[in-house]
Write a protein that holds these residues in place. Sequence first.
Motif, PDB file in Angstrom:
ATOM      1  N   MET A 102       0.835  -1.207   0.000  1.00  0.00           N
ATOM      2  CA  MET A 102       0.000   0.000   0.000  1.00  0.00           C
ATOM      3  C   MET A 102       0.869   1.257   0.000  1.00  0.00           C
ATOM      4  N   PRO A 103       0.339   2.351  -0.523  1.00  0.00           N
ATOM      5  CA  PRO A 103       1.133   3.592  -0.507  1.00  0.00           C
ATOM      6  C   PRO A 103       1.351   4.089   0.912  1.00  0.00           C
ATOM      7  N   VAL A 104       2.545   4.610   1.174  1.00  0.00           N
ATOM      8  CA  VAL A 104       2.835   5.174   2.495  1.00  0.00           C
ATOM      9  C   VAL A 104       3.303   6.597   2.320  1.00  0.00           C
ATOM     10  N   PRO A 105       3.126   7.439   3.377  1.00  0.00           N
ATOM     11  CA  PRO A 105       3.608   8.812   3.278  1.00  0.00           C
ATOM     12  C   PRO A 105       5.119   8.825   3.073  1.00  0.00           C
ATOM     13  N   ALA A 106       5.580   9.568   2.052  1.00  0.00           N
ATOM     14  CA  ALA A 106       7.020   9.622   1.790  1.00  0.00           C
ATOM     15  C   ALA A 106       7.646  10.682   2.686  1.00  0.00           C
ATOM     16  N   LYS A 107       8.575  10.284   3.513  1.00  0.00           N
ATOM     17  CA  LYS A 107       9.231  11.209   4.441  1.00  0.00           C
ATOM     18  C   LYS A 107      10.741  11.101   4.271  1.00  0.00           C
ATOM     19  N   ASP A 108      11.419  12.194   4.574  1.00  0.00           N
ATOM     20  CA  ASP A 108      12.884  12.152   4.512  1.00  0.00           C
ATOM     21  C   ASP A 108      13.406  11.109   5.501  1.00  0.00           C
ATOM     22  N   ILE A 109      14.541  10.546   5.167  1.00  0.00           N
ATOM     23  CA  ILE A 109      15.219   9.550   6.002  1.00  0.00           C
ATOM     24  C   ILE A 109      14.393   8.279   6.154  1.00  0.00           C
ATOM     25  N   LEU A 110      13.149   8.421   6.635  1.00  0.00           N
ATOM     26  CA  LEU A 110      12.331   7.224   6.858  1.00  0.00           C
ATOM     27  C   LEU A 110      12.047   6.503   5.552  1.00  0.00           C
ATOM     28  N   ASN A 111      11.567   7.271   4.565  1.00  0.00           N
ATOM     29  CA  ASN A 111      11.189   6.703   3.267  1.00  0.00           C
ATOM     30  C   ASN A 111      10.330   5.450   3.428  1.00  0.00           C
ATOM     31  N   GLU A 112      10.746   4.371   2.763  1.00  0.00           N
ATOM     32  CA  GLU A 112       9.925   3.160   2.794  1.00  0.00           C
ATOM     33  C   GLU A 112      10.065   2.400   4.108  1.00  0.00           C
ATOM     34  N   THR A 113      11.079   2.744   4.926  1.00  0.00           N
ATOM     35  CA  THR A 113      11.247   1.983   6.164  1.00  0.00           C
ATOM     36  C   THR A 113      10.083   2.200   7.121  1.00  0.00           C
ATOM     37  N   ILE A 114       9.253   3.190   6.804  1.00  0.00           N
ATOM     38  CA  ILE A 114       8.096   3.445   7.653  1.00  0.00           C
ATOM     39  C   ILE A 114       7.194   2.214   7.719  1.00  0.00           C
ATOM     40  N   ARG A 115       7.325   1.338   6.733  1.00  0.00           N
ATOM     41  CA  ARG A 115       6.513   0.112   6.725  1.00  0.00           C
ATOM     42  C   ARG A 115       6.854  -0.821   7.885  1.00  0.00           C
ATOM     43  N   ASN A 116       8.012  -0.610   8.472  1.00  0.00           N
ATOM     44  CA  ASN A 116       8.411  -1.431   9.605  1.00  0.00           C
ATOM     45  C   ASN A 116       7.460  -1.241  10.788  1.00  0.00           C
ATOM     46  N   LEU A 117       6.719  -0.141  10.768  1.00  0.00           N
ATOM     47  CA  LEU A 117       5.720   0.115  11.816  1.00  0.00           C
ATOM     48  C   LEU A 117       4.789  -1.078  12.000  1.00  0.00           C
ATOM     49  N   HIS A 118       4.438  -1.753  10.899  1.00  0.00           N
ATOM     50  CA  HIS A 118       3.480  -2.859  10.986  1.00  0.00           C
ATOM     51  C   HIS A 118       4.124  -4.145  11.489  1.00  0.00           C
TER      52      HIS A 118
ATOM     53  N   ASP B 284       0.275  10.184   9.341  1.00  0.00           N
ATOM     54  CA  ASP B 284      -0.812   9.508   8.638  1.00  0.00           C
ATOM     55  C   ASP B 284      -2.095  10.323   8.709  1.00  0.00           C
ATOM     56  N   LEU B 285      -2.035  11.511   8.151  1.00  0.00           N
ATOM     57  CA  LEU B 285      -3.203  12.365   8.177  1.00  0.00           C
ATOM     58  C   LEU B 285      -4.354  11.717   7.422  1.00  0.00           C
ATOM     59  N   ASP B 286      -4.033  10.991   6.359  1.00  0.00           N
ATOM     60  CA  ASP B 286      -5.098  10.334   5.609  1.00  0.00           C
ATOM     61  C   ASP B 286      -5.341   8.908   6.133  1.00  0.00           C
ATOM     62  N   ASN B 287      -4.803   8.617   7.340  1.00  0.00           N
ATOM     63  CA  ASN B 287      -5.042   7.323   7.980  1.00  0.00           C
ATOM     64  C   ASN B 287      -4.575   6.137   7.147  1.00  0.00           C
ATOM     65  N   GLU B 288      -3.626   6.396   6.231  1.00  0.00           N
ATOM     66  CA  GLU B 288      -3.119   5.305   5.401  1.00  0.00           C
ATOM     67  C   GLU B 288      -2.493   4.218   6.265  1.00  0.00           C
ATOM     68  N   LEU B 289      -1.618   4.678   7.192  1.00  0.00           N
ATOM     69  CA  LEU B 289      -0.877   3.706   7.992  1.00  0.00           C
ATOM     70  C   LEU B 289      -1.790   2.995   8.982  1.00  0.00           C
ATOM     71  N   ARG B 290      -2.726   3.760   9.541  1.00  0.00           N
ATOM     72  CA  ARG B 290      -3.585   3.193  10.571  1.00  0.00           C
ATOM     73  C   ARG B 290      -4.404   2.028  10.049  1.00  0.00           C
ATOM     74  N   LYS B 291      -4.771   2.108   8.778  1.00  0.00           N
ATOM     75  CA  LYS B 291      -5.610   1.064   8.200  1.00  0.00           C
ATOM     76  C   LYS B 291      -4.909  -0.291   8.243  1.00  0.00           C
ATOM     77  N   VAL B 292      -3.596  -0.268   8.210  1.00  0.00           N
ATOM     78  CA  VAL B 292      -2.850  -1.528   8.277  1.00  0.00           C
ATOM     79  C   VAL B 292      -2.365  -1.804   9.698  1.00  0.00           C
ATOM     80  N   PHE B 293      -2.024  -0.717  10.413  1.00  0.00           N
ATOM     81  CA  PHE B 293      -1.369  -0.901  11.708  1.00  0.00           C
ATOM     82  C   PHE B 293      -2.259  -1.612  12.725  1.00  0.00           C
ATOM     83  N   TYR B 294      -3.518  -1.154  12.862  1.00  0.00           N
ATOM     84  CA  TYR B 294      -4.385  -1.763  13.887  1.00  0.00           C
ATOM     85  C   TYR B 294      -4.666  -3.238  13.606  1.00  0.00           C
ATOM     86  N   PRO B 295      -5.045  -3.598  12.351  1.00  0.00           N
ATOM     87  CA  PRO B 295      -5.202  -5.040  12.079  1.00  0.00           C
ATOM     88  C   PRO B 295      -3.908  -5.805  12.337  1.00  0.00           C
ATOM     89  N   ALA B 296      -2.761  -5.179  12.039  1.00  0.00           N
ATOM     90  CA  ALA B 296      -1.482  -5.870  12.245  1.00  0.00           C
ATOM     91  C   ALA B 296      -1.287  -6.187  13.721  1.00  0.00           C
TER      92      ALA B 296
END
Lengths: 219, 220
Positions: free
Chosen positions: B24-40, B180-192
Motif C-alpha cells: 500500500m502507498p505510504v507517506p514519503a518522508k525524509d530519512i524514513l522513506n519506505e522503512t516506515i513500513r516497519n511500523l506494521h 498519517d493524516l489520511d489514515n493510510e498507515l492506521r488502516k494496516v497498523f491496527y489489524p497488524a
Amino acid sequence: MQTIKQILALVQKDLMQEWRQKYAFYGLLLYVASTVFVMYMLLHQPADKVWNALFWVTLLFISVNAVARSFLQETTGRMLFYYQMCTPEVFMIGKMLYHVLLMAIMSLMCWLLYIWFLGNPLIRLGYFVGLCVMGGSSLGIAFTLLAAIAARAGQNAALMAILGFPIMIPLLMLLTRISEIAFQEVYQPGLIKMWWMLGSLDVFIIALSLILFRYLWKN
Amino acid sequence: MKTYWWKALCIVLLLYTLIAGLLMPVPAKDILNETIRNLHFHVPMWFTMIVLFGISCVSSIQYLRKGSLQKDIVAVETANVGLLFGIMGLITGAIWANYTWGAPWSDDIKQLCTAIALLMYFAYFVLRSSFTDIDKRARVSAVYNVFAFAMLFPLIFIIPRLTDSLHPGNGGNPAFSQYDLDNELRKVFYPAVVGWILLGIWIAQIRIRMRLLNLKSFLS
C-alpha cells in the motif's frame, strides 16, 4: 501496638545476632574497604562522572552481599518458629528495617572511604550524604524480597545478582541522576520530580514485597 | 469450528498485514522513506510481548491463589513466547535502525530498557531451573514473575522520561500519528497489532497443550 512490638523485637534480634557474630559484620566492612581500595588502585582520582557511577555500583555490590547473608543465616527451624509467632508482613517489615539500618551504616562507610581514597569532588556534602543513606536503604529494601526468593532456591548471592541487577537499574539510574547536582553548580530541571519518583518507587517495592512474601514463606 | 474462528482471523489479518503493509502507498518522508513500513512489523512485537507477559503475570497470580499446576504451565509458556517476541522486536528494530539511525545499536533508551526487560525474564528461567521440586519451583517463580512484571512499569514509565530517545515521537522527533493524516498507515497498523497478538497467543496455546500432555503422561 502488638505489631510494632513484634517488629521491634525482630529488628532487635537481628542486631543482637550481628553483635554476637561480629566477625561477619567486620567481614562486610572489610569487603567495602577492599572494594574501594581496588577502585583506588585502578583509578586513583577519577573524574566526577566516573566517581559517581562507581560509587553506586560499589553500593550495589555491597547491598547484594549484606542482604543475602541475613536470609541465608535463617535456618529452617527458626523460620518455622517465626511462622508460628508472627504474620509474614511483620516478619518482612522487620527484615526491611534491619536492612535499612545495615545499609545506612554501610553506605556511610562507603562514602567515607571514597572521600578518603578517591578524592572529594563533592560541592554539596550534606545533600550527597543524605542521598547516599537514602539510596543505600532503597537498595536494601529492594533486595529484601529477592534475597527471600534466592534463599528459597537454596542459592547464594550469585542467583540474587542475576535476579536483582536488571531490576535495580531503574533505581540506580534515578540515583545517579539525582546525585549529579552534588558535584557541580548546575541547574537541573525536574529534580523534585525525580525525588518523588524515587520515593514512590520505594513505596511501590515495599507494598509489592509485603503482598508477595506471604506466598514465599509457606512451605 | 466455533473455537477456531480466531485462528482463521489471525491468518487473514497477517496475510493482509504482509500484502497491504508492503504494497500500500505510504507517506514519503525524509530519512524514513519506505522503512516506515516497519511500523506494521516492529511495533506490534512489543504489543504482543506485553500482552503475553501480562497473561503470564495473571496466571502466576492465579497459581498463587489456587495452586494448580496448569496455571504454572500457562505462565511459563506465555513468558517463553513473550521472550521470543521481545527478541524479534529487538531484531526488527535493529534492522530498521541500521538504515535510519545509521547503526543497529545506538544506546537508545528504549533499546536499553528492552534489553533490561529481556534480562529480567531470562533470570526468570534461570530461577526456575535452579529447583528440582515442581511445586516449589512453581510457587517461587510465580512470586518472581509477578515482581518482574510489576517492575516493568518503572522501566516503561520512569526511565524513558529521564532521557531523550531517537524513537519517533520522542525528543523532538515527530511521531507517526502526525504523518498519517489520511489514515493510510492506521488502516494496516491496527489489524497488524491484532493479528500479531493472536499469533503469539496461538503459539503459546500450542506449547501449553504440549506441556499439559507431557504432564499427563508424567503423572499417569
